[in-house]
Design an enzyme around this catalytic site. Sequence first.
Site, PDB file in Angstrom:
ATOM      1  N   HIS A   1       8.247  -0.022  -0.299  1.00  0.00           N
ATOM      2  CA  HIS A   1       8.817   1.292  -0.571  1.00  0.00           C
ATOM      3  C   HIS A   1       9.649   1.758   0.604  1.00  0.00           C
ATOM      4  O   HIS A   1       9.488   1.298   1.728  1.00  0.00           O
ATOM      5  CB  HIS A   1       7.715   2.310  -0.887  1.00  0.00           C
TER       6      HIS A   1
ATOM      7  N   CYS B   1       1.307   7.693   6.560  1.00  0.00           N
ATOM      8  CA  CYS B   1       2.002   6.447   6.844  1.00  0.00           C
ATOM      9  C   CYS B   1       3.449   6.773   7.192  1.00  0.00           C
ATOM     10  O   CYS B   1       3.892   7.908   7.003  1.00  0.00           O
ATOM     11  CB  CYS B   1       1.924   5.481   5.658  1.00  0.00           C
TER      12      CYS B   1
END
Length: 678
Positions: free
Chosen positions: A76, A195
């Site tokens: 991603h 993250c």
Amino acid sequence: MSSPTTAHDAKPGIIAEDLILLDADLGSTKDDVIARLARVLTDAGRASDADALRDAAMAREAQSATGLPGGIAIPHCRSAAVTTASLGFARLNPKVEFGAPDGDADLVFLIAAPDGAGAEHMKLLSSLARALVKPAFVTSLREAATPADVVALVEGVLAPKAPKAAAPVTTTKTAPPAPTATADAAKHIVAITACPTGIAHTYMAADSLKDAGDRAGVTVHVETQGSSGSTALDPALIASAEAVIFATDVGVKGRERFAGKPVIESGVKRAINEPDKMVAEALRAGGDPNAARVSGTAPGASAAAAAGGLGWGTRLRQILLTGVSYMIPFVAAGGLLIALGFLLGGYEIKGVAEDIMTNNSLTNLPDGGLRIFIGAVLFQLGGLAFGFLVPALSGYIAFAIADRPGLAPGFTAGAVALFVGAGFIGGLVGGLIAGFVALWISRIAVPPWLRGLMPVVIIPLGATLVVGGLMFLVLGRPLAAITTGLTNFLNGLSGSSVIILGIILGLMMCFDLGGPVNKAAYAFATAGLSVDNEASLRIMAAVMAAGMVPPLAMALSSTLRPKLYSEAERENGKAAWLLGAAFISEGAIPFAATDPLRVIPSMMAGGAVTGALIMSFGTTLSAPHGGLLVFFAMNNFFLFLLALAIGTVVSAALITAAKQFAGKKPAEIVDEPVAVAA
């Protein structure tokens, strides 16, 4: 005529049948899979540049692998190339390795978000990520017969129907309490997950921890510091929590809110892979008076302890690199200002700058006029900034060990090291002592009413007293003697000895292209940099010239023999000209990342040649950064250029030969994904 989404749907365009590949062979590596999915999204009009999207996803992949247990991978990214927040999906046959602990992946989602993706889109993407930890959803994806089935499954996650939403409530209401839950019914844990991109792992980790808490009979309250926004944990929840879990790959926002709490830390993926262990560790820490606590624990150090994955050698390297990385801005700013002062005021400015700043002003210019006055201002500014080099190194080494309570004793230790003449070595030793003393004090069990004073008063005061006393009374003079001896040794080098030093520094600068070995050589050069010490100026010149070789060599090779390189590498080669000229060794990382066994040895050979030539020519440099832009700070710019050119040609010739005779033929070259390091 009908489509999976409509214009009035709250989730337009996230996924569609033309973004799905079932039972497809997309290649043997994750690079191949990501490149193909990026191409699918681009062909569907979801992105403007497949290569840019691929590079952004691979750059995120380089930070940490996106493979998850159960054969799933979720590469991603955010990218300016993405025009519509989208999901590309592939069910692979054969499977491909994505870094999961239990094997290869057969289900791959490429989650692509625009740089300016709104909160609604980010919530949709995070919803999908959360669904991927649900076994039933994953099983349904494997059993889907058509792309339309996959679209329906994903849309069911993104917009669940009311009956399905009600089912879990009924189940929860009627489920009997677990026998093991009663003992811990009143207990709860707080957690932070985060993250780097804040799209997927942040939310998957949160759900995994919550589910693990349910299995353990405790409630886990999670603050997700991700892209779809977050709600801060209630201070009352934090105060009454048994412990805190930090599952992050980035810094924790508002870390000071958890001061005094027992803490378990790890990277975000451990919370996805081992949530039950982390919850159990947090419960044990809550009952252990000697457990690590937030007030004196740095993310890097305690994460290693909690996860049990890092040894003392690795932890020490991380600690020292933290100090060096925070020190470098002081070095660069101060050194360049000093060099500019020399440019305007001449080298004699160093003897008169302080006097000019004391006795002159814009209305009372010194002899030589405005040019000399400005030269003195720049030199004095640079000298003051450079004076923070050792305290910054020491302070941030202590910070890496003990977090903010280590800053005051660390900076003080660095100041003492300067005062007693212990220099760089004294700052390094003092920072380590300050950090570990602060960490030790932070772990002393104190009454709850005293915990608030620990990080701001007691820890800094106690650690400063200890490290200051040790530096003044015991360590200062021996460390100063070592520093003096090293300086005298370097000044006494001549002939073959100085050339060998140049070779070693050149090899180090090109070994990992901005990594720990490169930074160690750079720190060695900048820490001893002094306009009164010719040996230090020669070392600085050797380090900078050698560090410029890798990007320039790759730029030269990819320009002369473009067919040996992929299209993306050729584009990186164009940028590497400027990066190399500006002394940014990281410009060669895209090449080394895809072909390290041929690129790195070739770069090291050229760097060694350049380092040796700089030393043998006697070239000096008084600026710690800037590359060719600081030509005025060199005693012989043309010899510097000659050494740099020879080393660049050597490296370029070696890598070209290696690729020509021991690598892919031009016809076999494909566009391999690479990530440009800034």
